[in-house]
Design a protein around this motif. Structure first.
Motif, short mmCIF file in Angstrom:
data_model
loop_
_atom_site.label_atom_id
_atom_site.label_comp_id
_atom_site.label_asym_id
_atom_site.label_seq_id
_atom_site.Cartn_x
_atom_site.Cartn_y
_atom_site.Cartn_z
N THR A 108 -2.25 5.61 2.04
CA THR A 108 -3.47 5.37 2.81
C THR A 108 -3.67 6.46 3.84
OG1 THR A 108 -4.59 3.90 4.35
CG2 THR A 108 -2.19 3.81 4.36
N SER A 162 -9.69 -2.49 3.28
CA SER A 162 -10.17 -3.77 2.74
C SER A 162 -10.43 -3.72 1.25
CB SER A 162 -11.45 -4.20 3.47
OG SER A 162 -12.49 -3.25 3.26
N SER A 163 -10.47 -2.51 0.68
CA SER A 163 -10.77 -2.40 -0.75
C SER A 163 -9.63 -2.88 -1.63
CB SER A 163 -11.09 -0.94 -1.10
OG SER A 163 -9.94 -0.10 -0.96
N LEU A 164 -8.40 -2.96 -1.10
CA LEU A 164 -7.25 -3.23 -1.96
C LEU A 164 -7.34 -4.63 -2.56
CD1 LEU A 164 -4.79 -1.62 -2.86
CD2 LEU A 164 -3.47 -2.71 -1.04
N SER A 221 -5.54 1.61 -1.57
CA SER A 221 -6.79 1.50 -0.80
C SER A 221 -7.31 2.86 -0.37
CB SER A 221 -6.58 0.60 0.42
OG SER A 221 -5.73 1.21 1.36
N GLU A 258 0.84 -1.20 0.00
CA GLU A 258 0.00 0.00 0.00
C GLU A 258 0.88 1.25 0.00
OE1 GLU A 258 -2.24 2.56 -0.46
OE2 GLU A 258 -3.53 0.82 -0.05
#
Length: 379
Positions: A58, A309-311, A304, A55
C-alpha cells in the motif's frame, strides 16, 4: 484469561460459510460452534464474520505523509492516521511499502532517502502500543536509482521486513513501456517542460544501463539476508517472469499483460493485482484489467494499492464474479498471508490469531461493523 464470544454470525471459513459462534480466548480463536451462545456473547445479528484483511502493498502512508505537493506532515500523526484508516476498512495486517533507492543528481525528478528514518518511527510507535493493527515492512527496491545498495545496508533482520520487491521504473519498460503514458504522469505531477522531460528520459535510461543489474543482485541478496519474501513488480513479458523465477520471486505485483500473468502461473508465481483496477474496470496506466485476469483464472491476491477501502469491496466483487464468496475473500486474507509466510492468520480456524472483521452486506458492497486484532476490538 480473557474471553470474547461472537454469536449469531455467518462465519466465513476457508471454503464455506457456516452460521454459529466464534470463541476468542487470549487473542486466539479457541472454538467455532453452531450451538446456543451465552447471553454475554456479542450478537453479530447475522452479519458476515471473516478473517481480517492482509495488505501486502500500500502507498497509503505516503498520502498521509505528504497530503499536498511539498507539504510534509508530522510523521507520528501521519502514521497513526494511516493505521486508524486501515483498521476502519478491515485491514488487520499491513506491509507498509517504503521505497529504498534515491536519485540526488536530478533537479527535475530527483527524490531523497526516507525509508530508514520512517521505519524507525513506525517501529517506535508499534512498541509504544500506539498502533491498532499489525505493521510489517515492505521495501520497494528501486533498481533504477543511485543509492539502493547503501540504503539496503541500513536494514537488518530486526526490522521485520517481510517483503522486498524488485522495482524497475526505467522509462520504456514495464509499467511505463508506453512513454506517452509516462509523459502524462511525470509532466502532470512535476510540471516539467518538454525539454526537461526528454532530459529525464535520457538520464534515467543511462542510469539504468549502468546500475540496474548490480542493484537487482544486491536487492535479492538483501532480501535473503533479512529473511524476506521476494516479489517482482510490473512484469510485462514471459522472459521477465522467467528471470523473476530464477531470482526466487514467489509473487508478482501487478503484471501488466495477460502474457506475463499466464507465465507467472506456469512458473508457480502468484499473481497480485490492484483492487482499484478491478473496481474501476481497468488500469489507470493502460495495462491489463484485473477483471480480465480474474475471468481467466489468473488472479490470486488483491492489494488495495492506493485506496485502502478498495480491498474489501474488490474481494466481494470477486466473490460475486466467481460465484464463490469464500474464494473471493481468500484473495485478501489467506492467500496474501501465505504469500508473506504468515502462518498464524488469514483464515478462521482454531488456534489462529483472532484477527477478525464483521461485515454487513450493502448491495454489492460491505460495511465494516467491527474489527478485532489478536482478539482486541480496535474498530
Amino acid at each position: 484469561m480473557t474471553q470474547t464470544i461472537l454469536a449469531n454470525a455467518r462465519i466465513l471459513l476457508a471454503d464455506e460459510i457456516v452460521t454459529g459462534n466464534i470463541v476468542i480466548r487470549d487473542g486466539l480463536i479457541d472454538d467455532i460452534d453452531t450451538g446456543t451462545a451465552p447471553q454475554s456473547a456479542e450478537d453479530m445479528q447475522g452479519d458476515l464474520v471473516m478473517p481480517g484483511l492482509v495488505e501486502l502493498h500500500t502507498d497509503n502512508l505516503e498520502r498521509h505523509l505528504q497530503p499536498r505537493p511539498r507539504v510534509d506532515w508530522p510523521h507520528a500523526s501521519a502514521i497513526i492516521a494511516h493505521d486508524a484508516e486501515l483498521a476502519s476498512v478491515g485491514i488487520t495486517t499491513v506491509f507498509d511499502a517504503l521505497r529504498v533507492g534515491s536519485i540526488f543528481s536530478s533537479n527535475n525528478a530527483g527524490y531523497g532517502e526516507y525509508a530508514r528514518a520512517l521505519a524507525h518511527e513506525i517501529m517506535g510507535l508499534r512498541e509504544m502500543g500506539a498502533l491498532k493493527i499489525s505493521h510489517r515492512l515492505h521495501l520497494r527496491a528501486e533498481v533504477c536509482s543511485e543509492t539502493l545498495i547503501e540504503e539496503l545496508d541500513k536494514f537488518g533482520t530486526e526490522d521485520r521486513i517481510g517483503i522486498v520487491s524488485l522495482m524497475d521504473h526505467t522509462p520504456g519498460q514495464r509499467q511505463f513501456r508506453d512513454i506517452t503514458k509516462l509523459r502524462d504522469y511525470v509532466m502532470g505531477k512535476r510540471g516539467m517542460s518538454e525539454t526537461q522531460f526528454a532530459e529525464h528520459i535520457a538520464s534515467q535510461q543511462a542510469l539504468s544501463a549502468r546500475v540496474s543489474g548490480a542493484h537487482e543482485e544486491a536487492a535479492v541478496k538483501a532480501a535473503r539476508r533479512y529473511g524476506a519474501v521476494i516479489a517482482s513488480h510490473d512484469d510485462t513479458t514471459e522472459d521477465q517472469v522467467v528471470t523473476s523465477r530464477e531470482k526466487g520471486v514467489s509473487f508478482a505485483e501487478f503484471p501488466t499483460t495477460v502474457e506475463a500473468a499466464r507465465a507467472c502461473r506456469d512458473q508457480g508465481i502468484l499473481v497480485m493485482m490492484g483492487a482499484p483496477n478491478l473496481i474501476r474496470g481497468g488500469s489507470h496506466s493502460g495495462n491489463v484489467a484485473a477483471a480480465d485476469l480474474a475471468q481467466a483464472d489468473l488472479l490470486d491476491i488483491l492489494s488495495s494499492d492506493y485506496v485502502p477501502s478498495s480491498l474489501l469491496s474488490a474481494s466481494l466483487m470477486l466473490g460475486d464474479l466467481w460465484g464463490d464468496l469464500p474464494r473471493g475473500i481468500r484473495t485478501v486474507t489467506k492467500a496474501p498471508a501465505e504469500a508473506a509466510r504468515l502462518t498464524d492468520r488469514g483464515d478462521i480456524a482454531i488456534g489462529k490469531r483472532a484477527d477478525l472483521i464483521r461485515v454487513h452486506r450493502v448491495g454489492a458492497a460491505g460495511a465494516i461493523r467491527g474489527t478485532w486484532v489478536a482478539g482486541r476490538r480496535v474498530g
